[in-house]
Design a protein around this motif. Structure first.
Motif, PDB file in Angstrom:
ATOM      1  N   LYS A   1       0.915  -1.297  -0.030  1.00 38.69           N
ATOM      2  CA  LYS A   1       0.051  -0.021   0.081  1.00 38.69           C
ATOM      3  C   LYS A   1       0.955   1.254  -0.097  1.00 38.69           C
ATOM      4  O   LYS A   1       0.338   2.324  -0.536  1.00 38.69           O
ATOM      5  N   ARG A   2       1.833   1.097   0.830  1.00 34.92           N
ATOM      6  CA  ARG A   2       2.824   2.550   0.872  1.00 34.92           C
ATOM      7  C   ARG A   2       3.603   2.604  -0.459  1.00 34.92           C
ATOM      8  O   ARG A   2       3.787   3.773  -0.731  1.00 34.92           O
ATOM      9  N   GLU A   3       4.271   1.570  -0.983  1.00 36.35           N
ATOM     10  CA  GLU A   3       5.124   1.421  -2.171  1.00 36.35           C
ATOM     11  C   GLU A   3       4.805   1.203  -3.463  1.00 36.35           C
ATOM     12  O   GLU A   3       5.461   1.583  -4.330  1.00 36.35           O
ATOM     13  N   LYS A   4       3.707   0.400  -3.724  1.00 31.67           N
ATOM     14  CA  LYS A   4       3.507   0.065  -5.036  1.00 31.67           C
ATOM     15  C   LYS A   4       2.267   0.397  -5.659  1.00 31.67           C
ATOM     16  O   LYS A   4       1.266   0.850  -4.888  1.00 31.67           O
ATOM     17  N   SER A   5       2.288   0.506  -6.861  1.00 30.20           N
ATOM     18  CA  SER A   5       1.068   0.866  -7.685  1.00 30.20           C
ATOM     19  C   SER A   5       0.159  -0.252  -8.135  1.00 30.20           C
ATOM     20  O   SER A   5       0.612  -1.253  -7.952  1.00 30.20           O
TER      21      SER A   5
ATOM     22  N   GLU B   1      -0.946  -0.977 -10.903  1.00 31.16           N
ATOM     23  CA  GLU B   1      -0.295  -1.429 -12.058  1.00 31.16           C
ATOM     24  C   GLU B   1       0.638  -2.835 -11.823  1.00 31.16           C
ATOM     25  O   GLU B   1       0.635  -3.671 -12.334  1.00 31.16           O
ATOM     26  N   TYR B   2       1.701  -2.212 -10.986  1.00 35.90           N
ATOM     27  CA  TYR B   2       2.790  -3.372 -10.249  1.00 35.90           C
ATOM     28  C   TYR B   2       1.860  -4.616  -9.743  1.00 35.90           C
ATOM     29  O   TYR B   2       2.140  -5.586  -9.980  1.00 35.90           O
ATOM     30  N   MET B   3       0.740  -4.303  -8.815  1.00 33.48           N
ATOM     31  CA  MET B   3      -0.055  -5.384  -8.304  1.00 33.48           C
ATOM     32  C   MET B   3      -0.579  -6.208  -9.284  1.00 33.48           C
ATOM     33  O   MET B   3      -0.394  -7.521  -9.101  1.00 33.48           O
ATOM     34  N   GLN B   4      -1.230  -5.321 -10.201  1.00 33.41           N
ATOM     35  CA  GLN B   4      -2.093  -6.336 -11.349  1.00 33.41           C
ATOM     36  C   GLN B   4      -0.983  -7.333 -12.027  1.00 33.41           C
ATOM     37  O   GLN B   4      -1.232  -8.431 -12.437  1.00 33.41           O
ATOM     38  N   ASP B   5       0.142  -6.584 -12.213  1.00 33.46           N
ATOM     39  CA  ASP B   5       1.102  -7.717 -13.136  1.00 33.46           C
ATOM     40  C   ASP B   5       1.540  -8.888 -12.300  1.00 33.46           C
ATOM     41  O   ASP B   5       1.758  -9.955 -13.008  1.00 33.46           O
ATOM     42  N   ILE B   6       1.763  -8.581 -10.850  1.00 36.91           N
ATOM     43  CA  ILE B   6       2.292  -9.548 -10.018  1.00 36.91           C
ATOM     44  C   ILE B   6       1.121 -10.762 -10.154  1.00 36.91           C
ATOM     45  O   ILE B   6       1.540 -11.889 -10.207  1.00 36.91           O
ATOM     46  N   VAL B   7       0.052 -10.397 -10.038  1.00 37.05           N
ATOM     47  CA  VAL B   7      -1.351 -11.458 -10.052  1.00 37.05           C
ATOM     48  C   VAL B   7      -1.148 -12.139 -11.391  1.00 37.05           C
ATOM     49  O   VAL B   7      -1.288 -13.294 -11.364  1.00 37.05           O
ATOM     50  N   ARG B   8      -1.001 -11.193 -12.369  1.00 39.74           N
ATOM     51  CA  ARG B   8      -1.240 -11.726 -13.832  1.00 39.74           C
ATOM     52  C   ARG B   8      -0.034 -12.973 -14.154  1.00 39.74           C
ATOM     53  O   ARG B   8      -0.226 -13.803 -14.480  1.00 39.74           O
ATOM     54  N   HIS B   9       1.144 -12.751 -13.395  1.00 39.36           N
ATOM     55  CA  HIS B   9       2.250 -13.573 -13.672  1.00 39.36           C
ATOM     56  C   HIS B   9       2.446 -14.773 -12.700  1.00 39.36           C
ATOM     57  O   HIS B   9       3.328 -15.513 -12.971  1.00 39.36           O
ATOM     58  N   PHE B  10       1.675 -14.581 -11.817  1.00 39.05           N
ATOM     59  CA  PHE B  10       1.757 -15.698 -10.661  1.00 39.05           C
ATOM     60  C   PHE B  10       1.464 -16.947 -11.092  1.00 39.05           C
ATOM     61  O   PHE B  10       0.287 -17.396 -11.807  1.00 39.05           O
ATOM     62  N   ASP B  11       2.257 -18.100 -10.993  1.00 39.75           N
ATOM     63  CA  ASP B  11       2.250 -19.503 -11.594  1.00 39.75           C
ATOM     64  C   ASP B  11       1.863 -20.453 -10.472  1.00 39.75           C
ATOM     65  O   ASP B  11       2.704 -20.937  -9.604  1.00 39.75           O
ATOM     66  N   ASN B  12       0.756 -20.799 -10.042  1.00 41.38           N
ATOM     67  CA  ASN B  12       0.298 -21.653  -8.896  1.00 41.38           C
ATOM     68  C   ASN B  12       0.760 -22.957  -9.092  1.00 41.38           C
ATOM     69  O   ASN B  12       1.337 -23.450  -8.127  1.00 41.38           O
ATOM     70  N   ASN B  13       0.560 -23.429 -10.107  1.00 49.49           N
ATOM     71  CA  ASN B  13       1.119 -24.929 -10.207  1.00 49.49           C
ATOM     72  C   ASN B  13       2.764 -24.884  -9.837  1.00 49.49           C
ATOM     73  O   ASN B  13       3.119 -25.782  -9.308  1.00 49.49           O
ATOM     74  N   GLY B  14       3.429 -23.978 -10.567  1.00 53.03           N
ATOM     75  CA  GLY B  14       4.728 -24.054 -10.172  1.00 53.03           C
ATOM     76  C   GLY B  14       5.125 -23.697  -8.621  1.00 53.03           C
ATOM     77  O   GLY B  14       5.959 -24.412  -8.332  1.00 53.03           O
ATOM     78  N   ASN B  15       4.262 -23.032  -8.112  1.00 51.50           N
ATOM     79  CA  ASN B  15       4.235 -22.779  -6.639  1.00 51.50           C
ATOM     80  C   ASN B  15       4.170 -24.120  -5.864  1.00 51.50           C
ATOM     81  O   ASN B  15       4.933 -24.347  -5.025  1.00 51.50           O
ATOM     82  N   LEU B  16       3.217 -24.763  -6.297  1.00 47.55           N
ATOM     83  CA  LEU B  16       2.972 -26.065  -5.482  1.00 47.55           C
ATOM     84  C   LEU B  16       3.966 -27.101  -5.875  1.00 47.55           C
ATOM     85  O   LEU B  16       4.211 -27.566  -4.892  1.00 47.55           O
ATOM     86  N   ALA B  17       4.473 -27.088  -6.961  1.00 49.11           N
ATOM     87  CA  ALA B  17       5.518 -27.993  -7.408  1.00 49.11           C
ATOM     88  C   ALA B  17       6.620 -27.826  -6.645  1.00 49.11           C
ATOM     89  O   ALA B  17       7.408 -28.732  -5.857  1.00 49.11           O
ATOM     90  N   ASN B  18       7.103 -26.379  -6.496  1.00 48.81           N
ATOM     91  CA  ASN B  18       8.286 -25.945  -5.657  1.00 48.81           C
ATOM     92  C   ASN B  18       8.032 -26.306  -4.280  1.00 48.81           C
ATOM     93  O   ASN B  18       9.050 -26.786  -3.416  1.00 48.81           O
ATOM     94  N   SER B  19       6.889 -26.245  -3.822  1.00 47.40           N
ATOM     95  CA  SER B  19       6.698 -26.613  -2.425  1.00 47.40           C
ATOM     96  C   SER B  19       6.718 -28.064  -1.861  1.00 47.40           C
ATOM     97  O   SER B  19       7.271 -28.300  -0.843  1.00 47.40           O
ATOM     98  N   LEU B  20       6.343 -28.602  -2.870  1.00 46.94           N
ATOM     99  CA  LEU B  20       6.142 -30.282  -2.756  1.00 46.94           C
ATOM    100  C   LEU B  20       7.638 -30.597  -2.639  1.00 46.94           C
ATOM    101  O   LEU B  20       8.012 -31.570  -1.973  1.00 46.94           O
ATOM    102  N   LYS B  21       8.614 -30.043  -3.680  1.00 44.81           N
ATOM    103  CA  LYS B  21       9.896 -30.625  -3.692  1.00 44.81           C
ATOM    104  C   LYS B  21      10.676 -30.093  -2.573  1.00 44.81           C
ATOM    105  O   LYS B  21      11.583 -30.785  -2.135  1.00 44.81           O
ATOM    106  N   LEU B  22      10.447 -29.130  -1.848  1.00 43.20           N
ATOM    107  CA  LEU B  22      10.821 -28.687  -0.687  1.00 43.20           C
ATOM    108  C   LEU B  22      10.635 -29.602   0.491  1.00 43.20           C
ATOM    109  O   LEU B  22      11.607 -29.990   1.259  1.00 43.20           O
ATOM    110  N   MET B  23       9.166 -30.204   0.424  1.00 41.75           N
ATOM    111  CA  MET B  23       9.005 -31.033   1.413  1.00 41.75           C
ATOM    112  C   MET B  23       9.872 -32.309   1.043  1.00 41.75           C
ATOM    113  O   MET B  23      10.174 -33.146   2.120  1.00 41.75           O
ATOM    114  N   ARG B  24       9.976 -32.799  -0.292  1.00 42.63           N
ATOM    115  CA  ARG B  24      10.637 -33.846  -0.345  1.00 42.63           C
ATOM    116  C   ARG B  24      12.038 -33.656   0.125  1.00 42.63           C
ATOM    117  O   ARG B  24      12.482 -34.685   0.609  1.00 42.63           O
ATOM    118  N   SER B  25      12.843 -32.772   0.082  1.00 42.51           N
ATOM    119  CA  SER B  25      13.931 -32.348   0.526  1.00 42.51           C
ATOM    120  C   SER B  25      14.084 -32.508   1.883  1.00 42.51           C
ATOM    121  O   SER B  25      14.946 -32.737   2.757  1.00 42.51           O
TER     122      SER B  25
END
Ligand code: ATP
Ligand code: MG
Length: 240
Positions: free
Chosen positions: A205-209, A211-235
């Motif tokens: 709220k203090r620092e970002k526009s 547009e910045y926030m919409q861009d972050i949401v648009r580019h977020f890859d949840n499948n990648g996020n879940l795969a990375n979290s699962l890999k972390l658990m495997r390790s």
């Protein structure tokens, strides 16, 4: 898992906030937290940033609260709802009027005003769900474009996604149906995630526009996020 967290849930159970099924769900969560090393991962931090951007750019964000979430995080839920701002809706899988009333009182004691719930007497139906858990408030979950859910059930998450809503899930199990169905899944313990979410919302709220926030949401890859979290658990397994 900290003994204090367990004590908080048992207190919540004894005072009627938490259902017996909620205690079982917490046990399942603890098993996954063990594999995460009981730490917030960098993948969780990235999901939290996307989730906060989504909450701040939504037209009508709602925080859905159940017994476990209220017993563990009531202070943080109220702070977050004031900061965004977002409505709070009490929405229970194992619904009872008494438990709703107690959760509402707990949130009001922490400063919440006008929490929604089936007691507010203006309800609507989530299509495609049977039983009581399909009942939601017309000005809350029913109308929301962005909904934050925690310890949520897979069927209801799917039904909300089918209604075209953006779902942010707080779920430490990266392979639950909720985690896989949500748009953004924060694979972390709600206890650790909520303070980070509050801090991140304030920073954005203090620092970002917008547009910045919409861009972050648009580019977020949840499948990648879940795969990375699962890999972390495997390790985590390998480490042990
Ligand atoms: P689904 O219906 O999505 O497949 P499920 O039936 O396995 O999930 P539920 O009881 O419906 O599980 O939902 C509880 C979810 O919340 C579980 O995935 C559990 O791991 C997770 N959970 C439990 N405690 C916590 C916690 N403290 N923080 C974050 N997540 C938690
Ligand atoms: Mg389930």
């Amino acid at each position: 898992m900290s003994l204090q967290t367990r004590a908080q849930l048992v207190d919540g159970f004894q005072s009627g906030l938490v259902s017996s099924e909620g205690l079982i769900a917490h046990g399942r969560g603890e098993a996954f937290d063990y594999l995460l090393g009981e730490k917030t991962s960098k993948f969780s931090v990235a999901a939290i940033e996307a989730a906060c951007c989504c909450l701040l750019t939504g037209d009508h964000p709602v925080i859905s609260v159940n017994g476990n979430f209220a017993a563990l995080c009531s202070t943080e839920i109220v702070r977050l709802s004031n900061l965004i701002p977002a409505r709070i809706e009490i929405n229970l899988f194992h619904r009872s009027a008494e438990r709703e009333r107690l959760i509402n009182r707990e949130l009001e004691e922490k400063g919440a005003k006008n929490c929604l719930g089936s007691f507010s007497n203006n309800s609507n139906i989530i299509p495609g769900l049977s039983s009581n858990r399909r009942i939601v408030h017309s000005d809350g979950i029913y109308k929301a474009d962005v909904i934050m859910v925690s310890l949520e059930d897979g069927d209801r998450t799917q039904a909300l996604v089918n209604m075209g809503k953006k779902i942010i899930a707080l779920d430490i199990n990266p392979i639950s149906r909720t985690a896989r169905t949500a748009d953004i899944t924060i694979v972390d313990n709600v206890i650790r995630a909520m303070p980070v979410i509050i801090h991140t919302i304030s920073m954005l709220k203090r620092e970002k526009s917008i547009e910045y926030m919409q861009d972050i949401v648009r580019h977020f890859d949840n499948n990648g996020n879940l795969a990375n979290s699962l890999k972390l658990m495997r390790s985590g397994f390998e480490r042990l």
